[in-house]
Structures are given as C-alpha cells and as structure tokens.
Design a protein around this motif. Structure first.
Motif, PDB file in Angstrom:
ATOM      1  N   ASN A  33       0.854  -1.184   0.000  1.00  0.00           N
ATOM      2  CA  ASN A  33       0.000   0.000   0.000  1.00  0.00           C
ATOM      3  C   ASN A  33       0.887   1.231   0.000  1.00  0.00           C
ATOM      4  O   ASN A  33       1.955   1.241   0.609  1.00  0.00           O
ATOM      5  CB  ASN A  33      -0.889   0.007   1.251  1.00  0.00           C
ATOM      6  CG  ASN A  33      -1.990   1.050   1.144  1.00  0.00           C
ATOM      7  OD1 ASN A  33      -2.771   1.039   0.198  1.00  0.00           O
ATOM      8  ND2 ASN A  33      -2.041   1.968   2.102  1.00  0.00           N
ATOM      9  N   THR A  35       0.538   4.009   1.461  1.00  0.00           N
ATOM     10  CA  THR A  35       0.764   4.397   2.856  1.00  0.00           C
ATOM     11  C   THR A  35       0.995   3.110   3.646  1.00  0.00           C
ATOM     12  O   THR A  35       0.053   2.383   3.964  1.00  0.00           O
ATOM     13  CB  THR A  35      -0.467   5.156   3.406  1.00  0.00           C
ATOM     14  OG1 THR A  35      -0.777   6.219   2.497  1.00  0.00           O
ATOM     15  CG2 THR A  35      -0.211   5.713   4.798  1.00  0.00           C
ATOM     16  N   ARG A  38      -0.938   1.311   6.789  1.00  0.00           N
ATOM     17  CA  ARG A  38      -2.228   0.624   6.710  1.00  0.00           C
ATOM     18  C   ARG A  38      -2.077  -0.908   6.653  1.00  0.00           C
ATOM     19  O   ARG A  38      -3.062  -1.629   6.754  1.00  0.00           O
ATOM     20  CB  ARG A  38      -3.022   1.112   5.508  1.00  0.00           C
ATOM     21  CG  ARG A  38      -3.614   2.494   5.737  1.00  0.00           C
ATOM     22  CD  ARG A  38      -4.782   2.761   4.782  1.00  0.00           C
ATOM     23  NE  ARG A  38      -4.637   4.035   4.087  1.00  0.00           N
ATOM     24  CZ  ARG A  38      -4.831   5.216   4.649  1.00  0.00           C
ATOM     25  NH1 ARG A  38      -5.195   5.316   5.913  1.00  0.00           N
ATOM     26  NH2 ARG A  38      -4.663   6.318   3.942  1.00  0.00           N
ATOM     27  N   SER A  94     -13.123   0.482  -8.793  1.00  0.00           N
ATOM     28  CA  SER A  94     -14.266   0.942  -9.602  1.00  0.00           C
ATOM     29  C   SER A  94     -13.855   2.056 -10.553  1.00  0.00           C
ATOM     30  O   SER A  94     -13.063   2.920 -10.192  1.00  0.00           O
ATOM     31  CB  SER A  94     -15.379   1.494  -8.702  1.00  0.00           C
ATOM     32  OG  SER A  94     -15.813   0.515  -7.818  1.00  0.00           O
TER      33      SER A  94
HETATM   34  P1  NDP Z   1     -10.166   3.856  -0.730  1.00  0.00           P
HETATM   35  O1  NDP Z   1     -10.235   4.966  -1.678  1.00  0.00           O
HETATM   36  O2  NDP Z   1     -10.426   4.101   0.715  1.00  0.00           O
HETATM   37  O3  NDP Z   1      -8.714   3.113  -0.740  1.00  0.00           O
HETATM   38  C1  NDP Z   1      -8.142   2.590  -1.866  1.00  0.00           C
HETATM   39  C2  NDP Z   1      -6.643   2.509  -1.836  1.00  0.00           C
HETATM   40  O4  NDP Z   1      -6.194   3.211  -3.001  1.00  0.00           O
HETATM   41  C3  NDP Z   1      -5.870   3.088  -0.664  1.00  0.00           C
HETATM   42  O5  NDP Z   1      -5.070   2.052  -0.155  1.00  0.00           O
HETATM   43  C4  NDP Z   1      -5.021   4.187  -1.296  1.00  0.00           C
HETATM   44  O6  NDP Z   1      -3.705   4.260  -0.773  1.00  0.00           O
HETATM   45  C5  NDP Z   1      -4.924   3.705  -2.714  1.00  0.00           C
HETATM   46  N1  NDP Z   1      -4.563   4.764  -3.674  1.00  0.00           N
HETATM   47  C6  NDP Z   1      -5.310   5.829  -4.055  1.00  0.00           C
HETATM   48  N2  NDP Z   1      -4.648   6.556  -4.969  1.00  0.00           N
HETATM   49  C7  NDP Z   1      -3.452   5.939  -5.158  1.00  0.00           C
HETATM   50  C8  NDP Z   1      -2.358   6.193  -5.999  1.00  0.00           C
HETATM   51  N3  NDP Z   1      -2.332   7.251  -6.810  1.00  0.00           N
HETATM   52  N4  NDP Z   1      -1.296   5.336  -5.934  1.00  0.00           N
HETATM   53  C9  NDP Z   1      -1.308   4.277  -5.116  1.00  0.00           C
HETATM   54  N5  NDP Z   1      -2.338   3.971  -4.316  1.00  0.00           N
HETATM   55  C10 NDP Z   1      -3.401   4.788  -4.337  1.00  0.00           C
HETATM   56  O7  NDP Z   1     -11.164   2.794  -1.305  1.00  0.00           O
HETATM   57  P2  NDP Z   1     -11.941   1.530  -0.670  1.00  0.00           P
HETATM   58  O8  NDP Z   1     -10.997   0.615  -0.006  1.00  0.00           O
HETATM   59  O9  NDP Z   1     -13.140   1.990   0.076  1.00  0.00           O
HETATM   60  O10 NDP Z   1     -12.465   0.873  -2.016  1.00  0.00           O
HETATM   61  C11 NDP Z   1     -11.595   0.354  -3.002  1.00  0.00           C
HETATM   62  C12 NDP Z   1     -12.358   0.215  -4.304  1.00  0.00           C
HETATM   63  O11 NDP Z   1     -13.506  -0.581  -4.095  1.00  0.00           O
HETATM   64  C13 NDP Z   1     -12.846   1.572  -4.871  1.00  0.00           C
HETATM   65  O12 NDP Z   1     -12.714   1.551  -6.268  1.00  0.00           O
HETATM   66  C14 NDP Z   1     -14.298   1.590  -4.477  1.00  0.00           C
HETATM   67  O13 NDP Z   1     -15.075   2.345  -5.396  1.00  0.00           O
HETATM   68  C15 NDP Z   1     -14.664   0.112  -4.531  1.00  0.00           C
HETATM   69  N6  NDP Z   1     -15.771  -0.229  -3.649  1.00  0.00           N
HETATM   70  C16 NDP Z   1     -15.807   0.238  -2.366  1.00  0.00           C
HETATM   71  C17 NDP Z   1     -16.867  -0.081  -1.542  1.00  0.00           C
HETATM   72  C18 NDP Z   1     -16.911   0.413  -0.119  1.00  0.00           C
HETATM   73  O14 NDP Z   1     -17.952   0.245   0.510  1.00  0.00           O
HETATM   74  N7  NDP Z   1     -15.838   0.962   0.421  1.00  0.00           N
HETATM   75  C19 NDP Z   1     -17.980  -0.907  -2.024  1.00  0.00           C
HETATM   76  C20 NDP Z   1     -17.814  -1.406  -3.367  1.00  0.00           C
HETATM   77  C21 NDP Z   1     -16.756  -1.054  -4.146  1.00  0.00           C
HETATM   78  P3  NDP Z   1      -3.387   5.153   0.538  1.00  0.00           P
HETATM   79  O15 NDP Z   1      -3.745   4.271   1.714  1.00  0.00           O
HETATM   80  O16 NDP Z   1      -1.941   5.412   0.435  1.00  0.00           O
HETATM   81  O17 NDP Z   1      -4.229   6.393   0.449  1.00  0.00           O
END
Ligand code: NDP
Length: 288
Positions: A33, A35, A38, A94
């Motif tokens: 990840n 960060t 986490r 997504s």
């Molecule tokens: P978050 O946005 O909370 O987390 C997603 C992760 O993406 C984090 O670990 C973040 O890293 C990482 N990230 C974002 N930008 C970058 C980047 N530029 N480079 C590297 N890593 C990056 O999402 P969720 O965990 O809630 O959800 C994940 C996916 O699942 C999304 O597409 C969401 O739409 C889908 N989803 C979510 C649901 C929900 O209820 N939460 C339900 C159904 C689908 P960092 O920790 O460093 O910020």
C-alpha cells in the motif's frame, strides 16, 4: 492442494477486508500500500509487506488490486512495470467500462491478463459467499482462479469484454443512487411536514418492496419494444409528477428532482408519447 498465494495491492477499507479474508482462509498473502502503515494489522496477522509495487506483483501470479479508481491503478501498474509479465491482475477498483478496457489493453501489452471486477458489497460483506462481484475478461483466467476469488465474495462472470463487469456495476449504481436519492428527497418532504423518517419508514419500505413487481412486469415489454399505454400512460405520469412537484414546493423543499422528472415526462408528451407507457422513457433517454 496448498491454497493459492495472493498479492493484494491497495489497503483501503476494501483491500484490508480482502487481505484479511485471504488470511482467514489460510492463503499466504503479500500486500503493498502507498501508505505503508495501513498494512500493520495485516502484517501482525501474518501477511508479508512487500517493499514496493513491483516486488508485490513479483511475489505471486495472482494480484488483486483494490484502489480508489483507475488513476491509482495506472500509477501502480506503471510502478510495477515488467514485473507484471505472466501475472493475472484481478482489478477490483471501480471506474468506467472504457477505463477497464484500457487497463486490459495495457496489461496485454505487458504479457499479463486483466480480470475486471465490480464488487457489490461494502467491506463488511467481504469473505461472505452471499455477497457478489461481477467479473469479466478472459474466461480461462476466470475459471482457473474462480475458487480463490470466491474466498472474497460470490462470483458472477458476465463475459469476455473487460468493460462488462464495470458496465454491470455502473448500471447497478445508476439504479442505486437514483433510488436512494429518491428516498432521501421524499424523507425531506416528510420531515418538512413533521413526519419523522421513522414514521415514514414502513411506507417507504413498502414502495421500495413493490419495485421488483414493476420491474418483472415491464422488463419483457421493454425487450419486446411494447410500450402501449394499456396499464399506465405518460400523460398520467406527467400529471402525477406535477402533483409531487407542487407538494414539494409547498413544503419549501428543493424541487429540482421532481422538476427533472416533470421535464422528462413533459418532453415525452411533446414528442407524441403521451399515450404510451412510462417505459417509452427508455427510448427518450436513449434519444432513439
Ligand atoms: P479507498 O479509496 O479508501 O482506498 C483505496 C486505496 O487506493 C488506498 O489504499 C489508497 O492508498 C490507494 N490509492 C489511491 N490513490 C493511489 C495512488 N495514486 N497510488 C497508489 N495507491 C493509491 O477505497 P476503498 O478501499 O473503500 O475501495 C476500493 C475500491 O472498491 C474503490 O474503487 C471503491 O469504489 C470500490 N468499492 C468500495 C466499496 C466500499 O464500501 N468501500 C464498495 C464497493 C466497491 P493510501 O492508503 O496510500 O491512500
């Protein structure tokens, strides 16, 4: 046989639930990840934290991505680079169908396979077979990994086109958001009139529960192109949404939502569809 080892990249609420489900099911799990902190709890439970995206991808054939959107996906894929060759990337982030197709093309160019996934469950539903995820992409890759994917949720394979899983996901979200906003709007009108959300609840639930009956009645007629106004007419619908709009305005509630409905019904009437069923709005929306 030993459980398939899995890499999970992206440890938001979803990715953490996914990596946790794999650990619970006895899979070896590598995580990465942006960060790093986490990952702490997962590492304490036995996951291995890779030092970078490329190392995480290199660790296992099966790589699950759970990132905010495809901008994040492309950033991670760029960082992983040549390590992606021979990998099956299950992308549970997504975004739009077109971006899923773009990711599939990019990965094919690197000698990797992209399986698109659209998860229809919050983090609490991960690890439960009654939850469901749409998948699309090469069927052999899906079949080979199905059992491992089903550790996360039930799997609903929609077809070869990498965009399909996102398409099914997005049409579900289209329905979900308009339904939820409809409920919230009606609740605003209720509250403005001294009716609490809880008082409204049984009635709102009863209307929501009547929907599958309407859908089952209308879907075959829409497929058949049968929009006759034998059970409902657009002209009646227009009068009805105008009554809603005036009730909303009288309550001092924002009427832009019913105005939007009145606009659609009004345009259908103006286009000569007044005697057709509400289902002819499908054609109006499609400009067909
Ligand atoms: P978050 O946005 O909370 O987390 C997603 C992760 O993406 C984090 O670990 C973040 O890293 C990482 N990230 C974002 N930008 C970058 C980047 N530029 N480079 C590297 N890593 C990056 O999402 P969720 O965990 O809630 O959800 C994940 C996916 O699942 C999304 O597409 C969401 O739409 C889908 N989803 C979510 C649901 C929900 O209820 N939460 C339900 C159904 C689908 P960092 O920790 O460093 O910020």
């Amino acid at each position: 046989p030993a459980k398939q080892p899995v890499t999970v990249i992206g440890l938001g609420p979803m990715g953490r639930a996914m990596a946790g489900a794999y650990l619970d099911a006895g899979h070896a799990v590598t995580v990465w990840n942006r960060t790093a902190a986490r990952a702490d709890e997962l590492v304490a439970r036995g996951a291995v934290l890779a030092p970078g995206a490329a190392a995480a991808v290199a660790a296992n054939e099966l790589v699950v991505l759970s990132l905010t959107d495809y901008d994040a996906v492309f950033a991670v894929l760029d960082a992983a680079g040549a390590a992606l060759a021979g990998r099956v990337v299950v992308n549970l982030s997504s975004d739009t169908p077109e971006r899923a197709r773009e990711a599939a093309r990019r990965l094919a160019g690197l000698g990797a396979v992209h399986l698109t996934g659209g998860v229809q469950s919050p983090p609490s539903g991960i690890g439960k077979p009654e939850s469901s995820t749409f998948y699309s992409g090469p069927v052999e890759a899906f079949r080979r990994h199905r059992e491992t994917l089903e550790v996360l949720t039930g799997a609903d394979y929609r077809g070869d086109d990498p965009g399909l899983a996102q398409l099914y996901y997005q049409i579900q979200m289209d329905l979900f958001w308009t339904s939820l906003v409809g409920y919230l709007h009606a609740t605003a009108v209720a509250e403005a009139n001294g009716i609490s959300a809880e008082e409204f609840l049984p009635y709102a639930s009863s209307t929501a529960a009547s929907m599958p009956g309407f859908l089952a009645f209308y879907a075959p007629r829409i497929t058949a192109g049968h929009h006759e106004g034998d059970v409902d007419r657009i002209a009646m619908g227009l009068a009805s949404v105008e009554h809603v709009r005036h009730t909303v305005e009288a309550a001092g509630v924002d009427a832009s939502l019913p105005a939007l409905l009145a606009d659609a019904f009004g345009r259908a009437v103006a286009a000569g569809r007044g005697d057709s069923s509400a289902t002819s709005l499908v054609g109006l929306f499609r400009n067909a």
